[in-house]
Design an enzyme around this catalytic site. Structure first.
Site, PDB file in Angstrom:
ATOM      1  N   LYS A  47       0.795  -1.238   0.000  1.00  0.00           N
ATOM      2  CA  LYS A  47       0.000   0.000   0.000  1.00  0.00           C
ATOM      3  C   LYS A  47       0.824   1.283   0.000  1.00  0.00           C
ATOM      4  O   LYS A  47       0.373   2.329   0.469  1.00  0.00           O
ATOM      5  CB  LYS A  47      -1.024   0.032   1.152  1.00  0.00           C
ATOM      6  CG  LYS A  47      -1.827  -1.231   1.362  1.00  0.00           C
ATOM      7  CD  LYS A  47      -2.213  -1.961   0.115  1.00  0.00           C
ATOM      8  CE  LYS A  47      -3.309  -1.335  -0.694  1.00  0.00           C
ATOM      9  NZ  LYS A  47      -3.534  -2.173  -1.934  1.00  0.00           N
ATOM     10  N   SER A  48       2.010   1.221  -0.580  1.00  0.00           N
ATOM     11  CA  SER A  48       2.914   2.371  -0.534  1.00  0.00           C
ATOM     12  C   SER A  48       3.118   3.048  -1.885  1.00  0.00           C
ATOM     13  O   SER A  48       3.927   3.959  -1.999  1.00  0.00           O
ATOM     14  CB  SER A  48       4.273   1.922   0.021  1.00  0.00           C
ATOM     15  OG  SER A  48       4.104   1.366   1.296  1.00  0.00           O
ATOM     16  N   GLY A  49       2.416   2.566  -2.928  1.00  0.00           N
ATOM     17  CA  GLY A  49       2.592   3.174  -4.254  1.00  0.00           C
ATOM     18  C   GLY A  49       3.180   2.221  -5.273  1.00  0.00           C
ATOM     19  O   GLY A  49       3.663   2.661  -6.329  1.00  0.00           O
ATOM     20  N   THR A  51       1.774   0.041  -7.357  1.00  0.00           N
ATOM     21  CA  THR A  51       1.098  -0.025  -8.648  1.00  0.00           C
ATOM     22  C   THR A  51       1.378   1.248  -9.447  1.00  0.00           C
ATOM     23  O   THR A  51       1.583   1.201 -10.664  1.00  0.00           O
ATOM     24  CB  THR A  51      -0.420  -0.205  -8.427  1.00  0.00           C
ATOM     25  OG1 THR A  51      -0.589  -1.200  -7.418  1.00  0.00           O
ATOM     26  CG2 THR A  51      -1.125  -0.621  -9.689  1.00  0.00           C
ATOM     27  N   TRP A  52       1.413   2.341  -8.755  1.00  0.00           N
ATOM     28  CA  TRP A  52       1.712   3.641  -9.368  1.00  0.00           C
ATOM     29  C   TRP A  52       3.097   3.614 -10.038  1.00  0.00           C
ATOM     30  O   TRP A  52       3.253   3.891 -11.229  1.00  0.00           O
ATOM     31  CB  TRP A  52       1.635   4.715  -8.282  1.00  0.00           C
ATOM     32  CG  TRP A  52       1.726   6.129  -8.739  1.00  0.00           C
ATOM     33  CD1 TRP A  52       1.803   6.592 -10.024  1.00  0.00           C
ATOM     34  CD2 TRP A  52       1.728   7.280  -7.885  1.00  0.00           C
ATOM     35  NE1 TRP A  52       1.850   7.968 -10.017  1.00  0.00           N
ATOM     36  CE2 TRP A  52       1.811   8.408  -8.723  1.00  0.00           C
ATOM     37  CE3 TRP A  52       1.663   7.465  -6.497  1.00  0.00           C
ATOM     38  CZ2 TRP A  52       1.841   9.713  -8.208  1.00  0.00           C
ATOM     39  CZ3 TRP A  52       1.689   8.758  -5.989  1.00  0.00           C
ATOM     40  CH2 TRP A  52       1.774   9.865  -6.840  1.00  0.00           C
ATOM     41  N   THR A 106       8.092  -6.864  -5.468  1.00  0.00           N
ATOM     42  CA  THR A 106       8.179  -7.615  -4.206  1.00  0.00           C
ATOM     43  C   THR A 106       7.695  -6.756  -3.046  1.00  0.00           C
ATOM     44  O   THR A 106       7.813  -5.530  -3.074  1.00  0.00           O
ATOM     45  CB  THR A 106       9.616  -8.088  -3.908  1.00  0.00           C
ATOM     46  OG1 THR A 106       9.582  -8.939  -2.759  1.00  0.00           O
ATOM     47  CG2 THR A 106      10.570  -6.949  -3.604  1.00  0.00           C
ATOM     48  N   HIS A 107       7.149  -7.436  -2.025  1.00  0.00           N
ATOM     49  CA  HIS A 107       6.856  -6.769  -0.749  1.00  0.00           C
ATOM     50  C   HIS A 107       7.745  -7.343   0.360  1.00  0.00           C
ATOM     51  O   HIS A 107       7.506  -7.077   1.539  1.00  0.00           O
ATOM     52  CB  HIS A 107       5.396  -6.996  -0.338  1.00  0.00           C
ATOM     53  CG  HIS A 107       4.374  -6.227  -1.119  1.00  0.00           C
ATOM     54  ND1 HIS A 107       4.571  -4.933  -1.545  1.00  0.00           N
ATOM     55  CD2 HIS A 107       3.121  -6.564  -1.519  1.00  0.00           C
ATOM     56  CE1 HIS A 107       3.473  -4.511  -2.186  1.00  0.00           C
ATOM     57  NE2 HIS A 107       2.596  -5.478  -2.191  1.00  0.00           N
ATOM     58  N   SER A 137      -4.869   2.510   4.357  1.00  0.00           N
ATOM     59  CA  SER A 137      -5.025   1.884   3.042  1.00  0.00           C
ATOM     60  C   SER A 137      -5.023   0.348   3.176  1.00  0.00           C
ATOM     61  O   SER A 137      -5.807  -0.348   2.519  1.00  0.00           O
ATOM     62  CB  SER A 137      -3.873   2.346   2.131  1.00  0.00           C
ATOM     63  OG  SER A 137      -3.980   1.783   0.859  1.00  0.00           O
ATOM     64  N   LYS A 257      -8.410   6.245  -2.690  1.00  0.00           N
ATOM     65  CA  LYS A 257      -8.416   7.721  -2.647  1.00  0.00           C
ATOM     66  C   LYS A 257      -7.168   8.323  -3.277  1.00  0.00           C
ATOM     67  O   LYS A 257      -7.215   9.404  -3.852  1.00  0.00           O
ATOM     68  CB  LYS A 257      -8.525   8.206  -1.200  1.00  0.00           C
ATOM     69  CG  LYS A 257      -9.862   7.930  -0.539  1.00  0.00           C
ATOM     70  CD  LYS A 257      -9.982   8.742   0.730  1.00  0.00           C
ATOM     71  CE  LYS A 257     -11.300   8.496   1.440  1.00  0.00           C
ATOM     72  NZ  LYS A 257     -11.343   9.194   2.743  1.00  0.00           N
ATOM     73  N   GLY A 258      -6.027   7.653  -3.068  1.00  0.00           N
ATOM     74  CA  GLY A 258      -4.783   8.127  -3.674  1.00  0.00           C
ATOM     75  C   GLY A 258      -4.332   9.488  -3.179  1.00  0.00           C
ATOM     76  O   GLY A 258      -3.862  10.314  -3.957  1.00  0.00           O
TER      77      GLY A 258
HETATM   78  S1  PPS Z   1      -0.292  -3.100  -3.247  1.00  0.00           S
HETATM   79  O1  PPS Z   1      -1.535  -3.920  -3.194  1.00  0.00           O
HETATM   80  O2  PPS Z   1       0.458  -3.235  -2.003  1.00  0.00           O
HETATM   81  O3  PPS Z   1       0.524  -3.365  -4.412  1.00  0.00           O
HETATM   82  O4  PPS Z   1      -0.836  -1.593  -3.302  1.00  0.00           O
HETATM   83  P1  PPS Z   1      -0.021  -0.311  -3.756  1.00  0.00           P
HETATM   84  O5  PPS Z   1      -0.127  -0.156  -5.217  1.00  0.00           O
HETATM   85  O6  PPS Z   1       1.328  -0.305  -3.152  1.00  0.00           O
HETATM   86  O7  PPS Z   1      -0.811   0.850  -3.029  1.00  0.00           O
HETATM   87  C1  PPS Z   1      -2.153   1.174  -3.304  1.00  0.00           C
HETATM   88  C2  PPS Z   1      -2.346   2.612  -2.856  1.00  0.00           C
HETATM   89  O8  PPS Z   1      -1.726   3.473  -3.816  1.00  0.00           O
HETATM   90  C3  PPS Z   1      -2.720   4.347  -4.350  1.00  0.00           C
HETATM   91  N1  PPS Z   1      -2.395   4.665  -5.749  1.00  0.00           N
HETATM   92  C4  PPS Z   1      -2.115   5.917  -6.173  1.00  0.00           C
HETATM   93  N2  PPS Z   1      -2.014   7.085  -5.513  1.00  0.00           N
HETATM   94  C5  PPS Z   1      -1.731   8.194  -6.255  1.00  0.00           C
HETATM   95  N3  PPS Z   1      -1.559   8.178  -7.587  1.00  0.00           N
HETATM   96  C6  PPS Z   1      -1.643   7.024  -8.296  1.00  0.00           C
HETATM   97  N4  PPS Z   1      -1.474   7.040  -9.599  1.00  0.00           N
HETATM   98  C7  PPS Z   1      -1.932   5.822  -7.572  1.00  0.00           C
HETATM   99  N5  PPS Z   1      -2.093   4.531  -7.922  1.00  0.00           N
HETATM  100  C8  PPS Z   1      -2.383   3.839  -6.809  1.00  0.00           C
HETATM  101  C9  PPS Z   1      -4.012   3.566  -4.181  1.00  0.00           C
HETATM  102  O9  PPS Z   1      -5.145   4.390  -4.316  1.00  0.00           O
HETATM  103  C10 PPS Z   1      -3.819   2.999  -2.781  1.00  0.00           C
HETATM  104  O10 PPS Z   1      -3.883   4.011  -1.776  1.00  0.00           O
HETATM  105  P2  PPS Z   1      -5.223   4.439  -0.993  1.00  0.00           P
HETATM  106  O11 PPS Z   1      -4.755   5.367   0.077  1.00  0.00           O
HETATM  107  O12 PPS Z   1      -5.829   3.180  -0.443  1.00  0.00           O
HETATM  108  O13 PPS Z   1      -6.088   5.119  -1.992  1.00  0.00           O
END
Ligand code: PPS
Length: 294
Positions: A47-49, A51-52, A106-107, A137, A257-258
């Site tokens: 949940k730290s970014g 996918t982003w 990886t996590h 998150s 929410k991001g």
């Molecule tokens: S995972 O399942 O651990 O791989 O999840 P991960 O991708 O690390 O984290 C998901 C959170 O990242 C937010 N997110 C983003 N934030 C800003 N911009 C972009 N483009 C973006 N993409 C994913 C996603 O919404 C999750 O955070 P929260 O706070 O739950 O919204």
């Protein structure tokens, strides 16, 4: 094996770190992962970014070609190395089948990383996010992603999070462990909050780390395509291609929410005070500092 047994099970410990039980069962296969020198590892606490930055990197690798990056879901373009769920997914096998150069997710905490990644001196991008937003998150993710045990109430989940009794273990150990490791290895350590504040600055850091140049218009295209609202609408980036049995977006969407600072909507004053006290103890002596809102 009966598939219903896969979900909502207790975590199992591997060298003191709680993991999905199916990963624990397959641990020797994970340890045996064969890295290649040109692999790029994307490492994060959940949940730290992840996918982003994964979407960003796939776009960089494909010179901003949006169509190419729609070739498959993000979890197939950037396989989750240690994720082994019998009958559903095997990150090690997925990676074996990919052509180089590979993006690897990886996590794992630093001490559990398969040794071939160190032996091959692979480049690593680590993304860290402040603990309170991660906890929030993660709580909503536990609710919607059934590989996790039941989260219980927010209060109960927060207690488990603080004590490292959640999947992939202690946030504190994870962020500190990778922070220390960056002294000796090729690790670019990024922060989610910095990416929120100035995504272009952070993308340029990534390009420099990869020793890659892209024209300004491609950089801007990548930034647009990886903005929260665009990724939320993109089925190959928003996890909607995952089966409903595994992730139920009607409970809470993956792209939730991001933002930075959402913890303010979730923590009570008492929880905040308890958390802060515990946080200070856990983070004492480290040079690693987080911002908690932007
Ligand atoms: S995972 O399942 O651990 O791989 O999840 P991960 O991708 O690390 O984290 C998901 C959170 O990242 C937010 N997110 C983003 N934030 C800003 N911009 C972009 N483009 C973006 N993409 C994913 C996603 O919404 C999750 O955070 P929260 O706070 O739950 O919204």
């Amino acid at each position: 094996m009966d598939k219903k047994d896969l979900f909502r099970q207790e975590l199992e410990y591997v060298h003191g770190v709680p993991l999905f039980w199916t990963i624990a069962e397959a641990w020797s296969e994970v340890e045996g992962f064969e890295a290649r020198p040109d692999d790029l590892l994307i490492s994060t606490y959940p949940k730290s970014g992840t996918t982003w930055v994964s979407e960003m990197l796939d776009l960089i690798y494909n010179n901003g070609d949006i169509e190419k990056c729609r070739r498959d879901a993000i979890f197939n373009r950037v396989p989750f190395m240690e994720l082994i769920i019998p009958g559903l997914v095997n990150g090690i096998k997925q990676l074996e089948a990919l052509k180089s150069p590979r993006l690897v997710k990886t996590h794992l905490p630093v001490q559990l990383l398969p040794s071939s990644l160190w032996k091959n001196d692979c480049k690593i991008i680590y993304v860290a996010r402040n603990a309170k937003d991660v906890a929030v998150s993660y709580y909503y993710f536990y609710k919607m992603a059934t590989m996790h045990p039941e989260p219980g109430t927010w209060e109960e989940f927060l207690e488990n999070f603080m004590n490292g009794k959640v999947s992939f273990g202690s946030w504190y150990d994870h962020v500190k462990g990778w922070w220390e490791k960056k002294k000796d290895c090729r690790i670019l350590y990024l922060f989610y909050e910095d990416m929120k504040e100035d995504p272009k600055r952070e993308l340029l850091k990534v390009l420099k780390f990869l020793e890659k140049d892209l024209p300004e218009d491609i950089v801007n295209k990548i930034l647009h395509h990886t903005s929260f609202n665009i990724m939320k609408q993109n089925p190959t980036a928003n996890y909607s291609m995952m089966s409903k049995r595994e992730m139920d977006h009607s409970i809470s969407p993956f792209m939730r929410k991001g933002i930075s600072g959402d913890w303010k909507n979730q923590f009570t004053v008492a929880q905040y005070e308890r958390f802060e006290k515990h946080y200070k103890q856990q983070m004492e002596g480290t040079t690693l500092k987080f911002r908690e809102e932007i």
